[in-house]
Design an enzyme around this catalytic site. Sequence first.
Site, PDB file in Angstrom:
ATOM      1  CE  LYS A  31      -3.579  -2.981   2.237  1.00 49.83           C
ATOM      2  NZ  LYS A  31      -4.626  -2.834   3.070  1.00 49.83           N
ATOM      3  CG  HIS A  74      -6.832  -3.319  -2.409  1.00 47.22           C
ATOM      4  ND1 HIS A  74      -7.591  -2.282  -1.341  1.00 47.22           N
ATOM      5  CD2 HIS A  74      -6.059  -4.187  -1.854  1.00 47.22           C
ATOM      6  CE1 HIS A  74      -7.156  -2.953  -0.200  1.00 47.22           C
ATOM      7  NE2 HIS A  74      -6.465  -4.120  -0.454  1.00 47.22           N
ATOM      8  CD  GLU A  85      -7.574  -8.258  -0.691  1.00 49.35           C
ATOM      9  OE1 GLU A  85      -6.542  -8.887  -0.120  1.00 49.35           O
ATOM     10  OE2 GLU A  85      -7.606  -7.197  -1.102  1.00 49.35           O
TER      11      GLU A  85
HETATM   12  P1  PGA Z   1      -4.323  -6.475   5.519  1.00 57.26           P
HETATM   13  O1  PGA Z   1      -4.545  -6.033   4.033  1.00 57.26           O
HETATM   14  O2  PGA Z   1      -3.433  -7.873   5.480  1.00 57.26           O
HETATM   15  O3  PGA Z   1      -3.666  -5.584   6.197  1.00 57.26           O
HETATM   16  O4  PGA Z   1      -5.613  -6.913   5.962  1.00 57.26           O
HETATM   17  C1  PGA Z   1      -4.927  -6.999   2.765  1.00 57.26           C
HETATM   18  C2  PGA Z   1      -4.992  -6.145   1.653  1.00 57.26           C
HETATM   19  O5  PGA Z   1      -5.722  -5.015   1.774  1.00 57.26           O
HETATM   20  O6  PGA Z   1      -4.755  -6.571   0.429  1.00 57.26           O
END
Ligand code: PGA
Length: 284
Positions: free
Chosen positions: A10, A130, A201
């Site tokens: 990110k 995403h 997700e």
């Molecule tokens: P996280 O993020 O592992 O911090 O929950 C996963 C993602 O957003 O792909």
Amino acid sequence: MEKYFIANWKMNNSFQELEDWLDEFYENCNNITTNNNLPTIVLCPPSTLLDQLDSELVDDGYEFLSYVAKENNRSNNDFTAEEIIQYVYKSRPIKIGAQDCHYQEKGSYTSNISAKMLKDVNCEFVILGHSERRVLQSETNQIVSLKAENVLKNNMIPIICIGEELKLRQENTYLDFIGKQLIESLPSQINNDQMIIVAYEPVWAIGSGQSATVEQISEVVKYIHKIISNLQPSLKFYITYGGSVDSNNAEQISAIENLSGLLVGRASLDAGEFLKIVQLSINN
Ligand code: PGA
């Protein structure tokens, strides 16, 4: 079965932090043991770090080439172009991934990056759709689908993210939502020699510290598998899970049938923790 471990950084990390991460990764990656195929590690840093990551991996590839030369009593200079590609690029321990791209190849789109530009820095995977982009940048399924087409056109692999908000799960309408989101986000045409990854997700699990349960993930993975297999029976596709994955839950989650890896956000910022997740998951 092929397994994919995708590190989504990110909007985190600097040049120095990338170097430190790679140092820690290299120090520990030889400890990864498996009876199966070696997993594919896809590192998706912010776009400012893509070129640096590529350069680091090229340097590392040439070091590997020198090692191969020494082991075989050959000189560095007598490798063919195919061998150089093999040792410097194809056998990279890390594949480069981007976090997004634009759906057009070029033009007046201030701040955006096209799939073709990502290909220039040896990117092989691109995360698309995403939930942080769908929610914060109002990205629609149609836009995700166009982006995926462009990624395939540039010979990279799209990682198409889908997942429901908590409200839909509580209302028990999540499967209908996921099915529609998946079908509409897929590129309009995929050849059978191309490949895609679908990342399930659930929005409520991302960054919350509360991953979905094995039962919840299994149900959706089965559903995604059925939809894609019906749409295009010979398509090569893999399904991964993301949402608060860490070394406490990775082993259980990765044992789910038809699940081919994990997309890891927060826990991937720590190379040691990320490798622990990989090691715990690859023998399932
Ligand atoms: P996280 O993020 O592992 O911090 O929950 C996963 C993602 O957003 O792909």
